[in-house]
Design an enzyme around this catalytic site. Structure first.
Site, PDB file in Angstrom:
ATOM      1  N   TYR A  16      -4.414  13.456  11.057  1.00 48.29           N
ATOM      2  CA  TYR A  16      -4.608  12.017  11.309  1.00 48.29           C
ATOM      3  C   TYR A  16      -3.313  11.209  11.262  1.00 48.29           C
ATOM      4  O   TYR A  16      -3.340  10.003  11.501  1.00 48.29           O
ATOM      5  CB  TYR A  16      -5.602  11.444  10.297  1.00 48.29           C
ATOM      6  CG  TYR A  16      -6.951  12.108  10.372  1.00 48.29           C
ATOM      7  CD1 TYR A  16      -7.809  11.851  11.438  1.00 48.29           C
ATOM      8  CD2 TYR A  16      -7.360  13.020   9.407  1.00 48.29           C
ATOM      9  CE1 TYR A  16      -9.046  12.469  11.531  1.00 48.29           C
ATOM     10  CE2 TYR A  16      -8.601  13.647   9.487  1.00 48.29           C
ATOM     11  CZ  TYR A  16      -9.436  13.363  10.557  1.00 48.29           C
ATOM     12  OH  TYR A  16     -10.662  13.981  10.655  1.00 48.29           O
ATOM     13  N   ASN A  68     -14.235   6.081   5.606  1.00 49.21           N
ATOM     14  CA  ASN A  68     -15.583   5.610   5.259  1.00 49.21           C
ATOM     15  C   ASN A  68     -15.829   5.522   3.753  1.00 49.21           C
ATOM     16  O   ASN A  68     -16.819   4.948   3.327  1.00 49.21           O
ATOM     17  CB  ASN A  68     -16.641   6.520   5.878  1.00 49.21           C
ATOM     18  CG  ASN A  68     -16.555   6.507   7.395  1.00 49.21           C
ATOM     19  OD1 ASN A  68     -15.744   5.797   7.973  1.00 49.21           O
ATOM     20  ND2 ASN A  68     -17.376   7.307   8.043  1.00 49.21           N
ATOM     21  N   ASN A 114     -15.270   0.637   9.622  1.00 47.94           N
ATOM     22  CA  ASN A 114     -15.963   1.376   8.553  1.00 47.94           C
ATOM     23  C   ASN A 114     -15.238   1.317   7.215  1.00 47.94           C
ATOM     24  O   ASN A 114     -15.872   1.330   6.165  1.00 47.94           O
ATOM     25  CB  ASN A 114     -16.179   2.836   8.957  1.00 47.94           C
ATOM     26  CG  ASN A 114     -17.244   2.945  10.038  1.00 47.94           C
ATOM     27  OD1 ASN A 114     -18.101   2.077  10.164  1.00 47.94           O
ATOM     28  ND2 ASN A 114     -17.177   3.998  10.826  1.00 47.94           N
TER      29      ASN A 114
END
Length: 193
Positions: A16, A68, A114
């Site tokens: 990521y 999240n 989120n």
């Protein structure tokens, strides 16, 4: 002694790194470098660093819970340090802002993000200032999740976003020293579309 926190949102792991959704992590890295503060200490499901800025303690936080679950880290850190939501600044990507735009807000709802949704849920508050970094809306052929987890493709895109990150880091330090009103005044006016 009063204390503040700057939290950069993102997802942990090499996969990521430097994606659109990891804008918060990348901006925290710039702030940490400017303050010569390593962000390495593991605590509250996060990597963190602590420093002093103008006689006030400042904590830099990168949650490692995945986006999240960011609220878990934030709620634990706020409770431990006895920091009110208004004394925590969030650095976050925003698909509703034009690419490369930087906006500062004193508070607000989570919108479609989120990470913000998780923080509002865990802290039962939207009263935290945030610096939003524009990623632009996904092109019609892109799925939203794929878009926010994608990397910047061209040299031009990378330059635009790096300039936005530097500006967001400047705004974060301005907030830490001078508070939200001056920061909004200085950074929202200067870069109004």
């Amino acid at each position: 002694m009063s204390m503040k926190a700057i939290v950069g949102l993102g997802n942990p792991g090499e996969k990521y790194e430097h994606t659109r959704h990891n804008a918060g992590f990348d901006v925290i890295s710039i702030v940490a470098a400017q303050l010569s503060t390593p962000v390495k200490k593991l605590r509250f499901h996060a990597v963190m660093g602590e420093t002093m800025l103008n006689g006030e303690k400042l904590v830099l936080i990168k949650p490692q819970t995945f986006m999240n679950g960011s609220g878990l880290t934030v709620s634990e850190a706020l409770a431990f340090y006895k920091i009110k939501p208004r004394d925590m600044l969030l650095l976050v990507d925003d698909i509703d802002l034009p690419f490369g735009a930087v906006r500062v807000r004193g508070k607000g709802g989570p919108g479609t993000h989120n990470g913000l949704r998780s923080i509002v849920q865990y802290t039962a508050s939207g009263d935290f200032p945030r610096v939003r970094i524009g990623m632009g809306a996904p092109p019609p052929e892109w799925d939203l999740a794929d878009w926010v987890l994608s990397k910047f493709q061209t040299e031009e895109e990378r330059k635009t976003i790096f300039d936005a990150y530097k500006l967001a880091a400047e705004a974060a330090l301005c907030w830490a020293e001078h508070g939200i009103d001056l920061t909004m005044n200085r950074y929202n006016k200067r870069h109004a579309e």
